[in-house]
Design an enzyme around this catalytic site. Structure first.
Site, PDB file in Angstrom:
ATOM      1  N   ASP A 160       5.033 -20.290 -20.833  1.00  0.00           N
ATOM      2  CA  ASP A 160       6.236 -19.684 -20.980  1.00  0.00           C
ATOM      3  C   ASP A 160       7.076 -19.161 -19.913  1.00  0.00           C
ATOM      4  O   ASP A 160       7.802 -18.499 -20.102  1.00  0.00           O
ATOM      5  CB  ASP A 160       5.808 -18.327 -21.920  1.00  0.00           C
ATOM      6  CG  ASP A 160       4.807 -17.585 -21.571  1.00  0.00           C
ATOM      7  OD1 ASP A 160       4.391 -17.628 -20.342  1.00  0.00           O
ATOM      8  OD2 ASP A 160       4.554 -16.481 -22.029  1.00  0.00           O
ATOM      9  N   SER A 161       6.498 -19.537 -18.684  1.00  0.00           N
ATOM     10  CA  SER A 161       7.315 -19.304 -17.428  1.00  0.00           C
ATOM     11  C   SER A 161       8.665 -20.083 -17.597  1.00  0.00           C
ATOM     12  O   SER A 161       9.454 -20.028 -16.780  1.00  0.00           O
ATOM     13  CB  SER A 161       6.614 -19.782 -16.428  1.00  0.00           C
ATOM     14  OG  SER A 161       5.923 -21.030 -16.504  1.00  0.00           O
ATOM     15  N   ASP A 210       1.257 -22.208 -23.713  1.00  0.00           N
ATOM     16  CA  ASP A 210       0.999 -20.818 -23.760  1.00  0.00           C
ATOM     17  C   ASP A 210       1.863 -20.185 -25.065  1.00  0.00           C
ATOM     18  O   ASP A 210       2.556 -20.978 -25.815  1.00  0.00           O
ATOM     19  CB  ASP A 210       1.797 -20.077 -22.774  1.00  0.00           C
ATOM     20  CG  ASP A 210       1.491 -19.783 -21.575  1.00  0.00           C
ATOM     21  OD1 ASP A 210       0.167 -19.602 -21.436  1.00  0.00           O
ATOM     22  OD2 ASP A 210       2.280 -19.784 -20.608  1.00  0.00           O
ATOM     23  N   LYS A 214      -3.152 -20.789 -24.621  1.00  0.00           N
ATOM     24  CA  LYS A 214      -3.498 -19.857 -23.827  1.00  0.00           C
ATOM     25  C   LYS A 214      -2.797 -18.644 -24.356  1.00  0.00           C
ATOM     26  O   LYS A 214      -1.852 -18.761 -24.616  1.00  0.00           O
ATOM     27  CB  LYS A 214      -3.069 -20.037 -22.168  1.00  0.00           C
ATOM     28  CG  LYS A 214      -3.178 -18.898 -21.237  1.00  0.00           C
ATOM     29  CD  LYS A 214      -3.071 -19.381 -19.833  1.00  0.00           C
ATOM     30  CE  LYS A 214      -1.587 -19.267 -19.245  1.00  0.00           C
ATOM     31  NZ  LYS A 214      -0.877 -18.009 -19.433  1.00  0.00           N
ATOM     32  N   GLU A 239      -2.477 -14.000 -23.447  1.00  0.00           N
ATOM     33  CA  GLU A 239      -2.738 -12.939 -22.527  1.00  0.00           C
ATOM     34  C   GLU A 239      -3.752 -11.978 -22.989  1.00  0.00           C
ATOM     35  O   GLU A 239      -3.250 -11.542 -24.240  1.00  0.00           O
ATOM     36  CB  GLU A 239      -1.462 -12.641 -21.958  1.00  0.00           C
ATOM     37  CG  GLU A 239      -0.539 -13.802 -21.211  1.00  0.00           C
ATOM     38  CD  GLU A 239       0.690 -13.064 -20.412  1.00  0.00           C
ATOM     39  OE1 GLU A 239       0.838 -12.012 -20.296  1.00  0.00           O
ATOM     40  OE2 GLU A 239       1.444 -13.926 -20.275  1.00  0.00           O
ATOM     41  N   GLU A 280      -4.592 -13.979 -12.708  1.00  0.00           N
ATOM     42  CA  GLU A 280      -3.499 -13.862 -11.885  1.00  0.00           C
ATOM     43  C   GLU A 280      -3.292 -12.583 -11.171  1.00  0.00           C
ATOM     44  O   GLU A 280      -3.360 -11.630 -11.684  1.00  0.00           O
ATOM     45  CB  GLU A 280      -2.133 -13.924 -12.949  1.00  0.00           C
ATOM     46  CG  GLU A 280      -0.853 -14.066 -12.145  1.00  0.00           C
ATOM     47  CD  GLU A 280       0.276 -14.449 -13.086  1.00  0.00           C
ATOM     48  OE1 GLU A 280       1.439 -14.282 -12.355  1.00  0.00           O
ATOM     49  OE2 GLU A 280       0.289 -14.670 -14.178  1.00  0.00           O
TER      50      GLU A 280
END
Length: 271
Positions: A51-52, A90, A118, A120, A187
Site C-alpha cells: 500500500d506504499s 497488503d 499482509k 499491520e 519495520e
C-alpha cells in the site's frame, strides 16, 4: 540455493525452507507488470504489492487513502507478468476491521493473484489472523513502525526502543506466529530487537530498518533506485549508485542481501 533458478513458482514451502537453511530471502515492492517481470528476471524471490503505492504512485503523504479496489488493480497488474516470485499484497487501511471484512478483502486480493496477504498490527490482530488462516488465506503480519497507524503514532518513528516496548513487541510476534502467520515484516526497530525476534520465531522475518539478522530484507523499489522525492529513510541504500541500469541495481540488491552485505550497520537503529 537459488529458488528462482528453476521453472517452478516459489511457494511458502520454499520460503520456509530458505528460512530453515538460513538463506536470506529477497523482497522488493512492485505495482505494475513491467517491474514485476524485471524483478522476476533479477531473481527476487518475493514481490510485495504494497500500500506504499499510496506514496510512490498516487503521491499521498501516507498509505491511508489506498482502497481495496486499488490494491486489487495493482495486484492484477503485477500478477500478469509474474512467473516465479511469491506475491504478497497488503490489506489496506480500514479493510480488516473485523474477521468477516478481512476475509472479504483478502479474498479479493487472492483472486487478483496474491499468494499471501499482509496486515499491520500485533496481538490485537490475532483473531483476524487465525480466522483468515483457518479459511485458507496465508498471512504475513507486520510489526514495528506501522504506516497505516502513522497518524496515531505521531509520525514515522523508530519503535521498540525501550526495554518494555521491545519485550511487548516480542510477545506480539510470538502471538502472531501462534495464530498462524507464516511470515513477519519488522519495520524501523532496533537491530538488536530484530535479531532477538528472529531468533525466537520459527517463521521468516523480513526486515526494513530492522537490522541485518532478519531472515530477509525488503525495500520500496523507488527508494532503492533513488527516485523517491525527499530525504530517504536511514535504512535505504541507493543501489543505482555505481550501476548503469535498473536491472543491474536490482541484481546488486539481490547479491548484497544474499551475502549479508546489506543492510550494513549504517542502515540500522540502536536500542
Amino acid at each position: 540455493m537459488g529458488y528462482l533458478q528453476g521453472d517452478k513458482p516459489i511457494t511458502i514451502t520454499n520460503l520456509l525452507a530458505m528460512h530453515s537453511e538460513r538463506e536470506k530471502i529477497t523482497m522488493l515492492t512492485a505495482y505494475d507488470s513491467t517491474m514485476s517481470a524485471l524483478l522476476n528476471r533479477c531473481g527476487v524471490e518475493t514481490i510485495l504489492i504494497g500500500d506504499s503505492l499510496g506514496n510512490v504512485i498516487q503521491g499521498h503523504s501516507s498509505t491511508t487513502p489506498v482502497t481495496v479496489e486499488q490494491m486489487v488493480y495493482h495486484t492484477e497488474c503485477v500478477a500478469r507478468a509474474n512467473t516465479h516470485a511469491f506475491l504478497i499484497a497488503d490489506l489496506p487501511f480500514a479493510s480488516y476491521g473485523d474477521p468477516v471484512q478481512a476475509l472479504d478483502s483478502a479474498a479479493e486480493l487472492m483472486r487478483a493473484g496474491a499468494d499471501m496477504v499482509k496486515l499491520e498490527g500485533g496481538d490485537w490482530q490475532v483473531e483476524i489472523i487465525q480466522y483468515l488462516v483457518e479459511r485458507s488465506v496465508p498471512v504475513c503480519a507486520h510489526l514495528g513502525l506501522l504506516p497505516q497507524s502513522v497518524h496515531l503514532l505521531g509520525g514515522y518513528k523508530v519503535q521498540g526502543k525501550s526495554k518494555d516496548a521491545a519485550s511487548h513487541m516480542l510477545e506480539q510476534a510470538l502471538a502472531c506466529e501462534a495464530a498462524g502467520a507464516q511470515m513477519l515484516v519488522l519495520e524501523a526497530i532496533p537491530s538488536s530487537l530484530g535479531e532477538k525476534i528472529t531468533e525466537e520465531l520459527h517463521i521468516p522475518t523480513i526486515g526494513i530498518g530492522a537490522g541485518p539478522d532478519c531472515s530477509g530484507q525488503v525495500l520500496v523499489l523507488q527508494d532503492m533506485l533513488g527516485i523517491s522525492p525527499g530525504k530517504p529513510p536511514k535504512f535505504v541504500k541507493n543501489f543505482m549508485d555505481g550501476h548503469s541500469s535498473v536491472e543491474a541495481a536490482i541484481k546488486a540488491y539481490v547479491r548484497e542481501v544474499k551475502s549479508g552485505k546489506f543492510p550494513g550497520l549504517e542502515h540500522g537503529f540502536a536500542g
